[in-house]
Design a protein around this motif. Structure first.
Motif, short mmCIF file in Angstrom:
data_model
loop_
_atom_site.label_atom_id
_atom_site.label_comp_id
_atom_site.label_asym_id
_atom_site.label_seq_id
_atom_site.Cartn_x
_atom_site.Cartn_y
_atom_site.Cartn_z
N ILE A 187 0.95 -1.42 -0.03
CA ILE A 187 0.06 -0.05 -0.10
C ILE A 187 0.83 1.32 0.05
N GLY A 188 0.85 2.03 -0.97
CA GLY A 188 1.89 3.36 -1.21
C GLY A 188 1.28 4.47 -0.37
N GLY A 189 2.08 5.38 -0.52
CA GLY A 189 2.11 6.45 0.62
C GLY A 189 1.34 7.74 -0.14
N TYR A 190 1.85 9.03 0.25
CA TYR A 190 1.16 10.19 -0.04
C TYR A 190 2.05 10.58 -1.22
N PHE B 103 2.14 -4.48 3.50
CA PHE B 103 3.37 -3.79 3.84
C PHE B 103 2.72 -2.31 3.27
N GLY B 104 2.66 -1.36 4.33
CA GLY B 104 2.20 0.22 3.89
C GLY B 104 3.62 1.07 4.19
N LYS B 105 3.64 1.88 3.32
CA LYS B 105 4.64 3.01 3.71
C LYS B 105 4.12 4.25 4.10
N SER B 106 4.24 4.95 4.88
CA SER B 106 3.88 6.40 5.43
C SER B 106 2.28 6.26 5.31
N LEU B 107 1.68 7.01 4.56
CA LEU B 107 0.12 6.78 4.50
C LEU B 107 -0.28 5.50 4.37
N GLY B 108 0.36 4.90 3.68
CA GLY B 108 -0.21 3.54 3.40
C GLY B 108 -0.15 2.72 4.73
N ASN C 112 -1.04 3.94 7.47
CA ASN C 112 -2.40 4.29 8.36
C ASN C 112 -3.46 3.46 7.63
N ILE C 113 -3.45 3.29 6.43
CA ILE C 113 -4.40 2.67 5.51
C ILE C 113 -4.36 1.19 6.10
N GLY C 114 -3.36 0.45 6.28
CA GLY C 114 -3.16 -0.75 6.73
C GLY C 114 -3.57 -0.88 8.23
N GLN C 115 -3.42 -0.01 8.75
CA GLN C 115 -3.95 0.27 10.33
C GLN C 115 -5.50 -0.16 10.13
N TRP C 116 -6.32 0.50 9.40
CA TRP C 116 -7.72 0.26 9.09
C TRP C 116 -7.89 -1.09 8.63
N VAL C 117 -7.17 -1.64 7.68
CA VAL C 117 -7.47 -2.92 7.17
C VAL C 117 -7.44 -3.95 8.33
N ALA C 118 -6.44 -3.90 9.26
CA ALA C 118 -6.15 -4.75 10.37
C ALA C 118 -7.34 -4.56 11.31
N ILE C 119 -7.88 -3.22 11.60
CA ILE C 119 -8.88 -3.29 12.44
C ILE C 119 -10.17 -3.66 11.98
N GLU C 120 -10.59 -3.40 10.64
CA GLU C 120 -11.92 -3.88 10.07
C GLU C 120 -11.83 -5.25 9.53
N THR D 256 5.76 1.41 7.72
CA THR D 256 7.12 2.30 7.75
C THR D 256 6.70 3.81 8.13
N SER D 257 7.33 4.61 8.86
CA SER D 257 7.14 5.98 8.93
C SER D 257 5.52 6.20 9.05
N THR D 258 4.94 5.53 10.12
CA THR D 258 3.42 5.81 10.35
C THR D 258 3.05 6.30 11.66
N PHE D 259 1.71 6.64 11.86
CA PHE D 259 1.22 7.41 13.06
C PHE D 259 0.04 6.83 13.27
N ALA D 260 -0.68 7.16 14.38
CA ALA D 260 -2.03 6.75 14.81
C ALA D 260 -2.98 7.99 14.97
N GLN D 261 -2.38 9.14 15.16
CA GLN D 261 -3.13 10.37 15.04
C GLN D 261 -2.45 11.42 14.86
N PRO D 262 -2.94 12.74 14.08
CA PRO D 262 -2.05 13.71 13.54
C PRO D 262 -1.75 14.75 14.85
N ASP D 263 -0.65 15.29 14.88
CA ASP D 263 -0.60 16.27 16.05
C ASP D 263 -0.40 17.46 15.01
#
Length: 221
Positions: free
Chosen positions: A7-10, A73-78, A80-88, A99-106
């Motif tokens: 899953i690609g990034g931004y 395997f998701g990089k950056s924005l990917g 974030n997308i992967g997190q939702w796949v794993a949750i849903e 890689t280079s991922t986060f759960a909530q923006p500051d």
């Protein structure tokens, strides 16, 4: 081997951005790489995207191709997308690497992404990506690899990337928030980052790893 979904990034949301990694992964896995909505040959609907929406795109493509379960395997924005796949869709996920991922923006990330979006809209990708790449790399690496980095910049500029798609993908970063649901990710999870990354500092991955039951954060020099 098993299926591996990339899953690609931004900045690099089209499948070609994986480059030679695809051939390497294909030595051990069946590999699916695709263009996120908003870039490449995928549709560019004209409304704000969310990472949950893009996760459902990913699952929908897997359904269409008959892929029941996969490693992700998701990089950056990917990531974030992967997190939702794993949750849903936990039963669809053999493992998750991000890689280079986060759960909530500051607020810092919010302002940074808004600056990327405004620069692309007002000055174009020709102005955005050369500047953006200056902090994708350490100063030492950048100075030693100017020519290859310039090729990367030109590829980013040349990618099929309608401005409305770039802006709507940016929206998905600004609204991403899985922090309170990270404990629902049951798949083995590896979160990777660079210790000098100023876009997504290691603390994001390290904090996430404490909330995901079967996760490891690995930070590289």
């Amino acid at each position: 081997g098993d299926w591996l979904v990339l899953i690609g990034g931004y900045a690099s949301g089209n499948w070609q951005a994986w480059g030679g990694n695809i051939a390497e992964f294909a030595k051990s896995y069946k590999v699916l790489a695709f263009d996120n909505r908003g870039i490449g040959e995928s549709d560019v609907p004209d409304y704000p995207y969310t990472t949950l929406m893009m996760a459902r795109d990913t699952i929908g493509l897997m359904d269409h191709l008959g892929i029941e379960r996969a490693h992700f395997f998701g990089k950056s924005l990917g990531g974030n997308i992967g997190q939702w796949v794993a949750i849903e869709q936990p039963r669809r996920v053999r493992s998750l690497v991000a890689t280079s991922t986060f759960a909530q923006p500051d607020m810092r990330r919010h302002n940074m992404v808004n600056w990327w979006m405004a620069t692309a809209q007002s000055a174009g990708y020709e102005k955005l990506f050369p500047g953006l790449m200056t902090y994708f790399y350490t100063a030492e690496y950048y100075d030693a690899n100017v020519e290859s980095i310039d090729r990367t910049v030109q590829n980013l500029i040349a990618a099929k990337r309608p401005i409305k798609g770039f802006l709507h993908m940016g929206d998905s970063i600004l609204t991403h928030n899985t922090w309170d649901r990270l404990s629902e990710i049951k798949a083995p999870t590896l979160l990777m980052g660079g210790e000098e990354d100023i876009i997504t500092p290691p603390r994001h991955m390290q904090a996430m790893a404490k909330r995901i039951p079967n996760a490891e954060a690995r930070i590289f020099p």
